[in-house]
Design a protein around this motif. Structure first.
Motif, PDB file in Angstrom:
ATOM      1  N   ALA A   6     -21.265  25.641 -55.553  1.00 21.34           N
ATOM      2  CA  ALA A   6     -21.782  24.302 -56.141  1.00 21.34           C
ATOM      3  C   ALA A   6     -21.211  24.374 -57.861  1.00 21.34           C
ATOM      4  O   ALA A   6     -21.421  23.255 -58.333  1.00 21.34           O
ATOM      5  CB  ALA A   6     -23.114  24.365 -56.414  1.00 21.34           C
ATOM      6  N   ASN A   7     -20.381  25.297 -57.938  1.00 24.03           N
ATOM      7  CA  ASN A   7     -19.684  25.437 -59.580  1.00 24.03           C
ATOM      8  C   ASN A   7     -20.834  25.325 -60.445  1.00 24.03           C
ATOM      9  O   ASN A   7     -20.484  24.539 -61.466  1.00 24.03           O
ATOM     10  CB  ASN A   7     -18.549  24.344 -59.496  1.00 24.03           C
ATOM     11  N   ILE A   8     -21.813  25.998 -60.298  1.00 18.14           N
ATOM     12  CA  ILE A   8     -22.778  26.289 -61.424  1.00 18.14           C
ATOM     13  C   ILE A   8     -23.231  27.426 -61.587  1.00 18.14           C
ATOM     14  O   ILE A   8     -22.763  28.505 -61.083  1.00 18.14           O
ATOM     15  CB  ILE A   8     -24.054  25.176 -61.172  1.00 18.14           C
ATOM     16  N   VAL A   9     -23.798  27.739 -62.588  1.00 18.08           N
ATOM     17  CA  VAL A   9     -24.412  29.254 -63.073  1.00 18.08           C
ATOM     18  C   VAL A   9     -25.865  29.006 -63.381  1.00 18.08           C
ATOM     19  O   VAL A   9     -26.499  28.059 -64.201  1.00 18.08           O
ATOM     20  CB  VAL A   9     -23.870  30.003 -64.260  1.00 18.08           C
ATOM     21  N   LEU A  10     -26.661  29.734 -62.577  1.00 21.59           N
ATOM     22  CA  LEU A  10     -28.174  29.566 -62.836  1.00 21.59           C
ATOM     23  C   LEU A  10     -28.491  31.003 -63.640  1.00 21.59           C
ATOM     24  O   LEU A  10     -27.997  31.915 -63.227  1.00 21.59           O
ATOM     25  CB  LEU A  10     -28.877  29.956 -61.542  1.00 21.59           C
ATOM     26  N   PHE A  11     -29.451  30.832 -64.721  1.00 22.75           N
ATOM     27  CA  PHE A  11     -29.957  32.059 -65.355  1.00 22.75           C
ATOM     28  C   PHE A  11     -31.412  32.229 -65.165  1.00 22.75           C
ATOM     29  O   PHE A  11     -32.041  30.957 -65.422  1.00 22.75           O
ATOM     30  CB  PHE A  11     -29.558  31.681 -67.000  1.00 22.75           C
TER      31      PHE A  11
END
Length: 147
Positions: free
Chosen positions: A135-140
């Motif tokens: 998804a080309n995202i980063v979850l924190f």
């Protein structure tokens, strides 16, 4: 006047600027790991916490604005409960990092979030990064507990 006051006063965050993605990534993804070696993720996390102490923010809206102004990307809250917040970060930099297939870290951002939430909640906080490559995202995930 302390050092952080001087730094904040000398940086004009209202002035629109453009940033070279290539220049930013050369420093962040090539030079820093070359200098820091195997300790890169831990040092970047610590550096993010130090940076947050220099730029104390009073609420989550200010954190979101800081991420945009620092060209770190678009940050938004995905979930929140009494002891945890999950953020999503979207940025063209994430796309280029994932495409490069090189090892990449988002520990600077993670440390920054941990320290900001720690200051705002007056509790010990820690952040875990979860890159979602497809998804080309980063979850924190920021978790905290009162001392």
């Amino acid at each position: 006047m302390n050092d952080s006051t001087v730094v904040v006063e000398t940086i004009n965050t209202d002035e629109p600027r453009t940033i070279s993605i290539f220049g930013y990534e050369v420093i962040r993804e090539i030079l820093l790991p070359e200098i820091l070696g195997k300790d890169t993720p831990e040092i970047l996390y610590w550096a993010g916490k130090r940076l947050a102490r220099k730029f104390p923010l009073t609420d989550i809206a200010q954190i979101i604005d800081f991420f945009a102004q620092a060209s770190w990307g678009q940050l938004e809250i995905k979930k929140e409960n009494k002891t945890e917040i999950q953020f999503e970060l979207i940025s063209p930099l994430i796309v280029s990092r994932v495409k490069s297939k090189a090892e990449h870290f988002f520990q600077l951002e993670a440390g920054f979030l941990a320290q900001q939430i720690e200051q705002q909640k007056e509790a010990h906080a820690e952040t875990f990064e979860h890159p979602v490559k497809k998804a080309n995202i980063v979850l924190f995930t920021v978790k905290w507990e009162k001392n």
